[in-house]
Write an enzyme that holds these catalytic residues in place. Structure first.
Site, mmCIF file in Angstrom:
data_model
loop_
_atom_site.group_PDB
_atom_site.id
_atom_site.type_symbol
_atom_site.label_atom_id
_atom_site.label_comp_id
_atom_site.label_asym_id
_atom_site.label_seq_id
_atom_site.Cartn_x
_atom_site.Cartn_y
_atom_site.Cartn_z
ATOM 1 C CB THR A 12 5.103 -39.974 -30.739
ATOM 2 O OG1 THR A 12 6.018 -39.028 -30.174
ATOM 3 C CG2 THR A 12 5.783 -40.688 -31.889
ATOM 4 C CB SER A 61 2.845 -35.722 -23.434
ATOM 5 O OG SER A 61 4.158 -35.849 -23.907
ATOM 6 C CB THR A 95 6.271 -41.608 -24.761
ATOM 7 O OG1 THR A 95 7.180 -40.821 -25.540
ATOM 8 C CG2 THR A 95 5.552 -42.592 -25.653
#
Length: 330
Positions: A12, A61, A95
């Site tokens: 992000t 991720s 994240t």
């Protein structure tokens, strides 16, 4: 000013949505900045250190795993070797799996400088994005002498967290990263970095794990116990060749009878079993029942981090007693 390297892996913090109010569906735009592009977007970072971009690649991720961890360890080695006077390294990361990458690095890095993993909850293009300030504060921490010897650190929302303890607790809120039981190491305030505690468990670079020359990590799976769980998942993991299984059990460290039977079968077949809990806080106690079953308590590691430590432990030993020592050490 101090030199700090910035490695971008996507996420992000690198994402550009379709407009300033696109804070949810921005990945559909398909635009992620490389490390240099992120630094250009937030030039204020150069006010706190001399920051330079290190080429890597953008990886969502959820796709990041042990191969990327190995590459990042090797890349950190190279950056330190090639940059005299380097103060620290910042790694940008999505994240979703940030806590796992941070913990893996905290166990396997071999560089003497601080490494700070940073992300954001809002894309770089969003109104009131947290990406820029998170990046600035991560650089401040990486350049700090006080950050040395603390393993990999995590920085979001002005909070400095230990990689071993921090976990993502909310899908969208800015205060998503929390360290249950113990709290933050410190704060990145506007006037100073305010430090309050230090982790005492063994940390990189002084660890017994070295993944730089490995072809793969041993397979370790997580079996999530729930009402009526009958051991099917455990047996499937064992059949797939798992060398270790982490049982994410009910607090304070129990599984259903069906899972217990399957885990006992796996243990008898040579699979190392570590008992964690799905509660997100607190220790698994070394009870007589666990000892009799031959299961290793995960201490207070959540299942995803217990999986990482067990996989690394299996690179150096298969002895359950030694693995139990490792869980008490790291």
């Amino acid at each position: 000013m101090k030199k700090v390297a910035f490695i971008g892996t996507g996420g992000t913090i690198s994402s550009i949505g379709k407009g300033p109010l696109d804070t949810v569906n921005y990945t559909a735009n398909g635009v992620m900045l490389q490390a240099g592009g992120i630094l250009d977007r937030f030039p204020e970072v150069q006010q706190v250190a001399e920051v330079f971009a290190v080429p890597y690649r953008n990886v969502p991720s959820p796709k990041i795993g042990w191969r990327e961890w190995q590459e990042l360890v090797l890349l950190c080695d190279r950056v330190v070797a090639e940059t005299p006077g380097l103060a620290g390294i910042v790694i940008g990361h999505g994240t979703a799996s940030l806590e796992e990458t941070a913990y893996a690095l905290s166990l396997t890095l071999k560089v003497p400088v601080p490494v700070v993993v940073v992300g954001s909850q809002r894309p770089a293009s969003a109104l009131s994005t947290d990406a820029g300030l998170n990046l600035v504060n991560a650089v401040r921490v990486a350049a700090s002498a006080e950050a040395r010897g603390l393993g990999a650190l995590v920085l979001l929302n002005d909070e400095i967290q230990a990689a071993r303890e921090v976990t993502k607790t909310s899908t969208g809120r800015m205060q998503t990263f929390r360290s249950p039981d113990f709290g933050v190491l410190g704060h990145a305030d506007g006037d100073a970095l305010a430090w309050y505690r230090r982790p005492i468990r063994r940390l990189a670079p002084d660890t017994e794990f070295d993944i730089r020359g490995l072809n793969a990590l041993p397979r370790v799976d997580i079996a999530y116990s729930h009402a009526d769980a009958d051991g099917t998942a455990v047996r499937a993991f064992a059949a797939a060749g798992a060398r270790g299984i982490v049982a994410a059990g009910f607090a304070p460290g129990f599984v259903t009878p069906g899972d217990a039977e399957a885990l006992a079968e796996a243990r008898a077949g040579g699979v190392v079993v570590v008992q964690s809990t799905r509660s997100g806080s607190g220790r698994v106690f070394p009870t007589t029942k666990l000892a009799e079953a031959g299961f290793i308590p995960a201490d207070n590691l959540n299942p995803q981090k217990a999986r990482i430590l067990l996989a690394l432990a299996l690179t150096v030993t298969g002895d359950p007693r030694e693995i139990e020592r490792i869980f008490a050490t790291y």
